[in-house]
Design an enzyme around this catalytic site. Structure first.
Site, mmCIF file in Angstrom:
data_model
loop_
_atom_site.group_PDB
_atom_site.id
_atom_site.type_symbol
_atom_site.label_atom_id
_atom_site.label_comp_id
_atom_site.label_asym_id
_atom_site.label_seq_id
_atom_site.Cartn_x
_atom_site.Cartn_y
_atom_site.Cartn_z
ATOM 1 N N ILE A 165 -23.103 -37.974 -18.689
ATOM 2 C CA ILE A 165 -24.286 -38.738 -18.293
ATOM 3 C C ILE A 165 -25.550 -38.255 -19.018
ATOM 4 C CG2 ILE A 165 -25.825 -39.272 -16.364
ATOM 5 C CD1 ILE A 165 -23.367 -39.580 -14.616
ATOM 6 N N GLY A 184 -28.753 -31.649 -17.855
ATOM 7 C CA GLY A 184 -27.615 -30.856 -17.433
ATOM 8 C C GLY A 184 -26.446 -30.999 -18.388
ATOM 9 N N ILE A 185 -25.246 -30.789 -17.844
ATOM 10 C CA ILE A 185 -24.026 -30.789 -18.641
ATOM 11 C C ILE A 185 -23.235 -32.060 -18.359
ATOM 12 C CG2 ILE A 185 -21.848 -29.566 -19.052
ATOM 13 C CD1 ILE A 185 -23.236 -27.029 -18.062
ATOM 14 N N GLY A 186 -22.638 -32.627 -19.378
ATOM 15 C CA GLY A 186 -21.700 -33.718 -19.150
ATOM 16 C C GLY A 186 -22.055 -35.001 -19.862
ATOM 17 N N GLU A 191 -32.894 -25.881 -18.660
ATOM 18 C CA GLU A 191 -31.989 -24.733 -18.534
ATOM 19 C C GLU A 191 -31.066 -24.659 -19.744
ATOM 20 O OE1 GLU A 191 -28.070 -23.441 -16.005
ATOM 21 O OE2 GLU A 191 -28.857 -25.464 -15.933
#
Length: 264
Positions: A212, A208-210, A231
């Site tokens: 972490i 995902g984004i970010g 994604e």
């Protein structure tokens, strides 16, 4: 052949009561969005459908939010306040199923705003780094308005649109949206260390984004034969590709290929 017009004229295809789709991520057509917002005094009841857009999202702020209502499939930082107010909504759905809203005509699209590469010699423009749900929205839209930008990379596959399917186009020569890769915090690195310990050699990654996800990616340098089917991805994945950690050789689908829907 495309015939270019001004942003003000291009957004004239939007009428009161329309549902308008915005392409997202690095391909967010902010020049068109700004021109549309400038018409807020002469329009009413415009629904904006989107996934993750970049930029200020003027349509969610005063006075524009009195004309435009965002109905988002994803809650990013620029629309979170609107979604938590009477001026916006969120549609909870698996990202892989969003395209069905358009292809099954559950959310008919009146006008789609996109950003694309200039057409090739056959008349095809690329949707660039954000194909995701845009391909389905463009196919379902009654009208398509394109922001044509020579800085949009031409990506291969079916994420293309022919000029005959573009109803209005403007020409913009400016960098596409980008973000700086931030260094993970101490806590994010520690989380990344624990998560990386759960990843087996030969595993396929979705991220995902970010901070972490980048914290995890930064701890995978000693792994082998990893694959990617995700994604989206950001710069944290690139060192692993360059180092030969990510090869995709054990993937069951699209073996040897890194698969993504959009990139920043």
């Amino acid at each position: 052949m495309l015939h270019y017009t001004t942003a003000e004229e291009a957004v004239g295809l939007v009428s009161s009561g329309n549902r308008v789709f915005f392409q997202g991520a690095a391909m967010t057509p902010n020049r068109l969005i700004t021109a549309l917002c400038a018409r807020h005094g002469e329009l009413e009841d415009i629904e904006i459908v989107q996934m993750h857009t970049e930029g200020k999202a003027l349509y969610t702020t005063e006075p524009y939010c009195n004309t435009f209502r965002v109905n988002s499939f994803f809650v990013g930082g620029n629309v979170r306040r609107a979604v938590n107010s009477p001026y916006g909504d969120y549609i909870p759905v698996f990202l892989s199923e969003i395209h069905l809203f358009f292809r099954r005509n559950l959310l008919p699209v009146d006008v789609a705003f996109i950003q694309v590469s200039p057409p090739d010699r056959h008349g095809y423009c690329s949707l660039g780094t954000s194909v995701d749900i845009t391909l389905a929205a463009v196919g379902a839209a009654r009208k398509v308005v394109a922001q044509v930008n020579p800085n949009v990379p031409k990506t291969h596959g079916d994420g293309i649109i022919h000029v005959r399917n573009i109803d209005a186009a403007i020409y913009v020569d400016e960098p596409i949206y980008s973000t700086e890769l931030s260094e993970p915090t101490v806590v994010e690195k520690q989380i990344g260390y624990h998560v990386a310990g759960l990843v087996e050699d030969g595993a396929t990654l979705q991220m995902g984004i970010g901070g972490i996800p980048n914290g995890v990616l930064g701890q995978l340098g000693d792994h082998r034969r990893l694959g990617v089917h995700t994604e989206m991805f950001s710069d944290g994945i690139l060192p692993l590709v360059e180092k030969g950690v990510i090869t995709g050789e054990e993937k069951k689908i699209k073996r040897g290929k890194l698969v993504t829907c959009f990139a920043v």
